[in-house]
Design a protein around this motif. Structure first.
Motif, PDB file in Angstrom:
ATOM      1  N   PHE A 784       0.605  -1.197   0.099  1.00  0.00           N
ATOM      2  CA  PHE A 784      -0.111  -0.266  -0.040  1.00  0.00           C
ATOM      3  C   PHE A 784       0.857   1.335   0.210  1.00  0.00           C
ATOM      4  O   PHE A 784       0.508   2.240  -0.546  1.00  0.00           O
ATOM      5  N   GLU A 785       2.218   1.288   0.725  1.00  0.00           N
ATOM      6  CA  GLU A 785       2.726   2.681   0.681  1.00  0.00           C
ATOM      7  C   GLU A 785       2.992   3.069  -0.677  1.00  0.00           C
ATOM      8  O   GLU A 785       2.982   4.556  -0.752  1.00  0.00           O
ATOM      9  N   PRO A 786       3.648   2.396  -1.515  1.00  0.00           N
ATOM     10  CA  PRO A 786       3.940   3.095  -2.861  1.00  0.00           C
ATOM     11  C   PRO A 786       2.823   3.715  -3.622  1.00  0.00           C
ATOM     12  O   PRO A 786       2.948   4.887  -3.972  1.00  0.00           O
ATOM     13  N   GLY A 787       1.441   3.173  -3.385  1.00  0.00           N
ATOM     14  CA  GLY A 787       0.515   3.867  -4.312  1.00  0.00           C
ATOM     15  C   GLY A 787      -0.003   5.237  -3.303  1.00  0.00           C
ATOM     16  O   GLY A 787      -0.441   5.994  -3.690  1.00  0.00           O
ATOM     17  N   LYS A 831      -9.600  -7.380  -0.208  1.00  0.00           N
ATOM     18  CA  LYS A 831     -10.142  -6.796  -1.247  1.00  0.00           C
ATOM     19  C   LYS A 831      -9.193  -6.432  -2.438  1.00  0.00           C
ATOM     20  O   LYS A 831      -9.616  -6.535  -3.632  1.00  0.00           O
ATOM     21  N   ASP A 832      -7.982  -5.758  -1.969  1.00  0.00           N
ATOM     22  CA  ASP A 832      -6.885  -5.756  -3.047  1.00  0.00           C
ATOM     23  C   ASP A 832      -6.608  -7.067  -3.632  1.00  0.00           C
ATOM     24  O   ASP A 832      -6.310  -6.882  -4.819  1.00  0.00           O
ATOM     25  N   MET A 833      -6.300  -7.965  -3.256  1.00  0.00           N
ATOM     26  CA  MET A 833      -5.859  -9.300  -3.807  1.00  0.00           C
ATOM     27  C   MET A 833      -6.776  -9.709  -4.524  1.00  0.00           C
ATOM     28  O   MET A 833      -6.630 -10.346  -5.742  1.00  0.00           O
ATOM     29  N   ARG A 834      -8.259  -9.709  -4.134  1.00  0.00           N
ATOM     30  CA  ARG A 834      -9.404 -10.137  -5.229  1.00  0.00           C
ATOM     31  C   ARG A 834      -9.326  -9.108  -6.436  1.00  0.00           C
ATOM     32  O   ARG A 834      -9.621  -9.716  -7.497  1.00  0.00           O
ATOM     33  N   ALA A 835      -9.126  -7.960  -6.179  1.00  0.00           N
ATOM     34  CA  ALA A 835      -9.021  -7.108  -7.558  1.00  0.00           C
ATOM     35  C   ALA A 835      -7.994  -7.520  -8.414  1.00  0.00           C
ATOM     36  O   ALA A 835      -8.092  -7.561  -9.549  1.00  0.00           O
ATOM     37  N   VAL A 836      -6.721  -7.592  -7.825  1.00  0.00           N
ATOM     38  CA  VAL A 836      -5.768  -8.093  -8.640  1.00  0.00           C
ATOM     39  C   VAL A 836      -5.871  -9.432  -9.397  1.00  0.00           C
ATOM     40  O   VAL A 836      -5.738  -9.490 -10.470  1.00  0.00           O
ATOM     41  N   LEU A 837      -6.577 -10.220  -8.824  1.00  0.00           N
ATOM     42  CA  LEU A 837      -6.971 -11.537  -9.277  1.00  0.00           C
ATOM     43  C   LEU A 837      -8.275 -11.620 -10.319  1.00  0.00           C
ATOM     44  O   LEU A 837      -8.442 -12.498 -10.868  1.00  0.00           O
ATOM     45  N   GLY A 851       1.148  -3.901  -6.706  1.00  0.00           N
ATOM     46  CA  GLY A 851       1.729  -3.932  -8.027  1.00  0.00           C
ATOM     47  C   GLY A 851       1.055  -2.895  -8.774  1.00  0.00           C
ATOM     48  O   GLY A 851       1.445  -3.061  -9.941  1.00  0.00           O
ATOM     49  N   GLY A 852       0.473  -2.030  -8.334  1.00  0.00           N
ATOM     50  CA  GLY A 852      -0.085  -0.982  -9.497  1.00  0.00           C
ATOM     51  C   GLY A 852      -1.190  -1.557 -10.103  1.00  0.00           C
ATOM     52  O   GLY A 852      -1.680  -0.948 -10.982  1.00  0.00           O
ATOM     53  N   GLY A 853      -1.802  -2.792  -9.342  1.00  0.00           N
ATOM     54  CA  GLY A 853      -2.836  -3.564  -9.946  1.00  0.00           C
ATOM     55  C   GLY A 853      -2.602  -4.440 -11.145  1.00  0.00           C
ATOM     56  O   GLY A 853      -3.303  -5.197 -11.809  1.00  0.00           O
ATOM     57  N   SER A 854      -1.083  -4.761 -11.441  1.00  0.00           N
ATOM     58  CA  SER A 854      -0.589  -5.815 -12.283  1.00  0.00           C
ATOM     59  C   SER A 854      -0.598  -7.053 -11.431  1.00  0.00           C
ATOM     60  O   SER A 854       0.208  -7.055 -10.212  1.00  0.00           O
ATOM     61  N   LEU A 855      -1.046  -8.212 -11.995  1.00  0.00           N
ATOM     62  CA  LEU A 855      -0.732  -9.448 -11.281  1.00  0.00           C
ATOM     63  C   LEU A 855       0.610  -9.865 -11.176  1.00  0.00           C
ATOM     64  O   LEU A 855       1.017 -10.154 -10.005  1.00  0.00           O
ATOM     65  N   ALA A 856       1.302  -9.721 -11.958  1.00  0.00           N
ATOM     66  CA  ALA A 856       2.672 -10.205 -12.063  1.00  0.00           C
ATOM     67  C   ALA A 856       3.494  -9.465 -11.033  1.00  0.00           C
ATOM     68  O   ALA A 856       4.457  -9.794 -10.182  1.00  0.00           O
ATOM     69  N   SER A 857       3.246  -8.174 -11.197  1.00  0.00           N
ATOM     70  CA  SER A 857       4.029  -7.262 -10.298  1.00  0.00           C
ATOM     71  C   SER A 857       3.684  -7.250  -8.745  1.00  0.00           C
ATOM     72  O   SER A 857       4.563  -7.457  -7.743  1.00  0.00           O
ATOM     73  N   CYS A 858       2.343  -7.733  -8.553  1.00  0.00           N
ATOM     74  CA  CYS A 858       1.731  -7.710  -7.205  1.00  0.00           C
ATOM     75  C   CYS A 858       2.645  -9.092  -6.489  1.00  0.00           C
ATOM     76  O   CYS A 858       2.972  -9.322  -5.730  1.00  0.00           O
ATOM     77  N   ARG A 859       2.674 -10.154  -7.526  1.00  0.00           N
ATOM     78  CA  ARG A 859       3.194 -11.401  -7.349  1.00  0.00           C
ATOM     79  C   ARG A 859       4.600 -11.238  -6.944  1.00  0.00           C
ATOM     80  O   ARG A 859       5.133 -11.871  -5.934  1.00  0.00           O
ATOM     81  N   ASP A 860       5.423 -10.561  -7.693  1.00  0.00           N
ATOM     82  CA  ASP A 860       6.782 -10.148  -7.212  1.00  0.00           C
ATOM     83  C   ASP A 860       7.037  -9.502  -5.997  1.00  0.00           C
ATOM     84  O   ASP A 860       7.767  -9.998  -5.289  1.00  0.00           O
ATOM     85  N   MET A 861       6.173  -8.649  -5.803  1.00  0.00           N
ATOM     86  CA  MET A 861       5.959  -8.026  -4.384  1.00  0.00           C
ATOM     87  C   MET A 861       5.814  -8.933  -3.267  1.00  0.00           C
ATOM     88  O   MET A 861       6.787  -9.071  -2.300  1.00  0.00           O
ATOM     89  N   LEU A 862       4.871  -9.941  -3.460  1.00  0.00           N
ATOM     90  CA  LEU A 862       4.593 -10.871  -2.339  1.00  0.00           C
ATOM     91  C   LEU A 862       5.893 -11.918  -2.025  1.00  0.00           C
ATOM     92  O   LEU A 862       6.123 -12.211  -0.995  1.00  0.00           O
ATOM     93  N   ILE A 863       6.430 -12.236  -3.168  1.00  0.00           N
ATOM     94  CA  ILE A 863       7.666 -13.144  -3.098  1.00  0.00           C
ATOM     95  C   ILE A 863       8.720 -12.417  -2.486  1.00  0.00           C
ATOM     96  O   ILE A 863       9.507 -13.299  -1.576  1.00  0.00           O
ATOM     97  N   THR A 864       8.932 -11.358  -3.027  1.00  0.00           N
ATOM     98  CA  THR A 864      10.175 -10.480  -2.264  1.00  0.00           C
ATOM     99  C   THR A 864      10.079 -10.451  -0.761  1.00  0.00           C
ATOM    100  O   THR A 864      11.020 -10.676  -0.173  1.00  0.00           O
ATOM    101  N   THR A 865       8.769  -9.906  -0.279  1.00  0.00           N
ATOM    102  CA  THR A 865       8.676  -9.823   1.233  1.00  0.00           C
ATOM    103  C   THR A 865       8.362 -11.150   1.687  1.00  0.00           C
ATOM    104  O   THR A 865       8.794 -11.040   2.945  1.00  0.00           O
TER     105      THR A 865
END
Length: 926
Positions: A784-787, A831-837, A851-865
């Motif tokens: 959430f902080e980046p957005g 809610k945010d995860m369901r929106a991404v999906l 991930g700014g709404g991008s599934l791939a970017s969101c996934r990358d963030m989750l794996i990194t954290t």
């Protein structure tokens, strides 16, 4: 009483020759506890003929009934670890349910609870007492728990006995809290940081003068007719009993030892006094309990600050949309207590807000409370006098407490309703509540009451019905911006420059045996207006203002006494409608639940003020006549309140669940976080399944509660979506893959925080739990902080903390407090995860953040954290505190009975459940 120390033993310990041997530094306690009286001869008890529960009422209240300890008891406890009798005999059964619930049957319920039937079987009578030699009241105590069973032949005698028993079991605690309510704790019990924090927290919200305390009694009595007069008579009789015990224990040398250790009594000569209680002390006590558990709303200034941050980030229109989506005022996905679709509109968002007084950016400052520090207080600050564990746990107990599971007889095996319910009042030694049974003219009840306010049972059972409460938190507090004139201590009231009222308390203390804090003093000062005490200073459109806090229960702390009197009256409550009528007289914000052999019921209490048209209760408004509560009288702080029919209410719904969740459709969110994932879902999912299957029993409903009490809400309701995003592509990183495997296995096993075996003090799935505890705050911030930007993200976390895991000592309830998962960003992540999906989301966030709404970017963030979390050691995740070594996962979660006196108790494994709890199923009705 058999657990009381005989006088001759005390005298031996009190002799100058023996006393110094025990008076070691390690043997000195910290604060609160006290009592013990002479042995009395056991006698046979009469059989209760007014009990319609058929042996199917049970209750529990750890750690134990005996909350008083003599000086001898305290010193023996400190040196040898011994416990006074009945000081912790309810702690073991309470703790053991966490491992024993899976095989629970109706026949085994009282292995984990007390039999709450009326009366005491003759072979279970431990003692019989005629307090102060009175012939119109008898106190019988049972062998198993030492609970007082008070039977009177006159109303006065009955209440006298209730006061005497209360003092026997909680005198020191009662004394502490009357001083907390008056803002005088440090002068009474020493200048420890915990004491300073307590008196500052409560006195800021209820800075009453002695005249105002008395006026509250006078108004409550005058406004309630015959019942008001009876309530006053009951209070006076109760206080006479309390004071009779003070006199008896003083002359008999069995008063609480904390009076010796804090310098109020001399341990050698017995010089000194224990002050008698008076009527206004009851108001001071009530103000503390009301502030803790019955005052919802407030926070308008913090709301305004986060709204301004959102508007600064996105512009006014878009920023407001973003803010509203996080506020979730009326989220369509929220779990509801009244789930039949009925609407109860209350403080909806106005189409066009009127009178808003939002602060200028950067202008808000908290009103100074403490002045003129001397001695040890001179180097203290507001932060370090309020951050102690005991203070944090107590003052924020109102933020997460209590649950209820109630099932209609249509869905039970017996055809009779079943309830498992109780309040979460925190874990303290002694407990804030005490158990009792009271039988006398116009009174017939057993259950729990707050110490010092136990002239009636407040939560418990009558002859053929039981009742309980959870905190509802609907908004009865508003913030007004009063425009200043002349100087900082005058304001405009209806166009006239008016002086603020200054109320002060000066406290000084000296170092004592119980508290080594060096001598010191300070003054607390509150400035009050007709719109309530000043809480903040700011400017609005360049004008200097003071933000004041006005709550409907301000100056009305004692009004609720009539409702409790009615609940105890068997001639008043004979069915669900009578129950609802009784709790309508309670002006605190509670959800009330009821069960008898035929019916269930619910009612939401509280004086909900009727606000001016167009006022948005979420934000400060100008202190002008146009925006005041309808027909508001500032002198008495009375106004028009919404009618009882507008309060959420229900009879015989298929089931009710409550865990401080949203109450009903269109009933404004009392707190932030009432969205798609809430702690209440843990109950809703389990009870819904039971009801669908039918044949619900006491054991199965208790199992549902106990199972939810061990669940990790994040794992059960949010982790599946997180894993779905991560597993949207193969996980190639070995560290992340290993963490995913552990989390998935834990999820498949039930996602609970449970020991490998009873008493092992080691969690099954310990690694997965560690990973999630470390991961959650990392993923929320990265999501959430980046957005949002740092400013808005920080402002929103001030409205709603990111996490409240059992081990989160930084959370709103503090560490080792039991209550968990009430406040967090679970709904936002869900809610945010369901929106991404690309899944359907009702009441979505205004934007997609991960991930700014991008599934791939969101996934990358989750794996990194996730990788970052997996790499954290147990010592990093559980850094240790005054109770636990770093890295001790079980201990970090463990519940501690926070000592408010000289007696301490061992830690128990984490459970997320009420402190006092009932399990009831009535077999018949009058």
């Amino acid at each position: 009483m058999p657990w009381r120390t005989p006088r001759n033993a005390l005298d031996r310990l009190r002799t100058p020759r023996r006393f110094p041997k025990f008076l070691k530094a390690a043997a000195i306690c910290t604060l609160v506890g006290g009592l013990l009286s002479p042995l009395t001869q056991a006698a046979a008890a009469t059989t209760a003929t007014n009990d319609y529960c058929g042996g199917q009422c049970s209750d529990i209240l750890p750690p134990g009934e005996n909350g008083n300890a003599t000086l001898a008891d305290i010193l023996l406890h400190q040196v040898f670890g011994t416990q006074p009798a009945h000081a912790e005999d309810q702690l073991g059964p309470y703790a053991n349910l966490a491992k024993g619930y899976s095989s629970l049957t109706d026949a085994k319920i009282n292995d984990f609870f007390n039999d709450a039937s009326f009366g005491v079987p003759s072979d279970q009578v431990a003692s019989t007492e005629k307090p102060a030699g009175r012939n119109d009241v008898t106190i019988v105590r049972d062998k198993k728990t030492g609970v007082p069973h008070i039977t009177g032949t006159t109303r006065y005698g009955t209440e006298f006995g209730a006061g005497y028993a209360a003092a026997e079991d909680r005198l020191w605690l009662m004394d502490v809290f009357r001083h907390v309510g008056r803002g005088e704790l440090t002068s009474f019990a020493g200048g420890a940081a915990a004491n300073q924090g307590l008196e500052q927290e409560f006195w800021r919200n209820a800075p009453y003068t002695e005249a105002e305390l008395q006026a509250q009694i006078d108004r409550a009595v005058a406004g309630a007719g015959a019942r008001g007069q009876q309530a006053l008579a009951d209070v006076n009789a109760y206080l006479a009993g309390v004071n009779a015990y003070i006199d008896a224990s003083d002359s008999g040398l069995y008063f609480p030892g904390e009076y010796d250790l804090t310098g109020h009594k001399d341990p050698i000569t017995n010089a000194g006094t224990i002050e008698h209680f008076k009527v206004t002390d009851m108001v001071a006590l009530s103000s503390v309990i009301g502030a803790l558990f019955g005052s919802g709303g407030g926070g308008e200034v913090n709301n305004a600050l986060s709204l301004l941050a959102a508007q600064s980030k996105y512009g006014v229109e878009e920023g407001t949309k973003v803010w509203e989506s996080f506020r979730e005022r009326n989220d369509p996905e929220a779990v509801l207590t009244i789930h039949n679709g009925e609407s109860f509109p209350y403080v909806p968002k106005p189409a066009s807000a009127q009178g808003e007084a939002l602060p200028d950016a950067g202008s808000v400052t908290r009103e100074q409370l403490v002045y003129d520090r001397t001695g040890s207080a001179a180097t203290a600050s507001a932060a370090d006098t309020s951050a102690t564990a005991a203070t944090t746990a107590l003052t924020s107990a109102k933020r997460g407490m209590s649950n209820a599971l109630v099932v209609s007889g249509k869905h039970t095996a017996s055809g009779h309703p079943i309830a498992v319910f109780g309040p979460q009042t925190g874990y303290f030694a002694p407990q804030l509540l005490m158990l009792q049974e009271i039988q006398g003219p116009g009174i017939s009840a057993r259950g729990a009451s707050f110490a010092g306010l136990s002239m009636y049972v407040e939560l418990g059972r009558g002859q053929d019905y039981s009742w309980s409460a959870t905190s509802s938190g609907q908004d009865i507090i508003d913030t007004y911006a009063v425009e200043l004139c002349q100087d900082d201590y005058h304001y405009l009231y209806h166009g006239t420059c008016t002086a603020m009222d200054k109320v002060e308390r000066t406290n000084s203390w000296k170092k004592t045996l119980a508290d080594s804090t060096p001598d010191g003093s300070y003054t607390m000062r509150v400035w009050r207006t007709k719109y309530g005490p000043v809480e903040y200073r700011a400017t609005v459109g360049g004008k200097k203002v003071a933000y004041t806090t006005l709550r409907s229960s301000y100056l009305h702390e004692t009004d609720s006494i009539i409702g409790f009197q009615m609940l105890n009256d068997p001639d008043y409550v004979k069915g669900p409608q009578d129950f609802q009528s009784a709790v309508q007289h309670i002006n605190y914000t509670f959800n009330w639940f009821y069960a008898d052999s035929q019916h269930t019921a619910y009612y939401n209490s509280g004086d909900n003020p009727v606000r001016a048209s167009g006022v948005d209760a979420e934000f400060p408004v100008w202190a002008q006549a146009a925006y005041e509560w309808k027909n508001w009288d500032p002198a008495a702080n009375t106004a028009d309140y919404t009618p009882s029919s507008a309060h959420p209410n229900s009879i015989d719904q298929d089931y009710y669940v409550s865990w401080n969740n949203k109450i009903a459709k269109d009933y404004a969110a009392g707190s932030w976080g009432e969205g798609s994932v809430h702690r209440g879902d843990l109950l809703e999912d389990r009870v819904q399944k039971l009801v669908a299957a039918g044949g619900v029993t006491r054991a199965s409903l208790t199992k549902a509660m106990a199972d939810a009490a061990l669940a990790d809400l994040r794992a059960e309701d949010v982790l599946p979506k997180l894993l779905k995003v991560i597993n949207s592509s193969p996980v190639t990183d070995s560290t992340a893959a290993a963490a995913v495997d552990k989390l998935s296995a834990w999820l498949s096993a039930g996602a609970k925080r449970t020991e490998t075996s009873a008493g092992s003090k080691t969690y099954a799935d310990a690694d997965a739990i560690r990973v999630l505890d470390a991961w959650w705050p990392l993923l929320v911030k990265a999501e959430f902080e980046p957005g949002l930007g740092t400013g808005l993200y920080t402002a929103l976390t001030a409205n709603l903390p990111v996490d409240e895991s059992p081990s989160a000592g930084h959370g709103p309830t503090g560490g080792h407090a039991g209550s968990a998962f009430q406040y967090g960003w679970w709904s936002y992540v869900d809610k945010d995860m369901r929106a991404v999906l690309g899944e359907t989301v009702q009441g979505p966030l205004a934007r997609t953040y991960c991930g700014g709404g991008s599934l791939a970017s969101c996934r990358d963030m989750l794996i990194t954290t996730l990788k970052g979390a997996a790499g954290k050691t147990a010592s990093q995740v559980y850094p240790g505190d005054d109770q636990c070594s770093a890295g001790d996962q079980w201990c970090a979660d463990a519940i501690v009975q926070r000592p408010l006196g000289g007696i301490k108790h061992g830690k128990i494994s984490w459970q997320n459940r009420p402190t006092f709890q009932q399990v009831v199923e009535y077999t018949s009705h009058r």
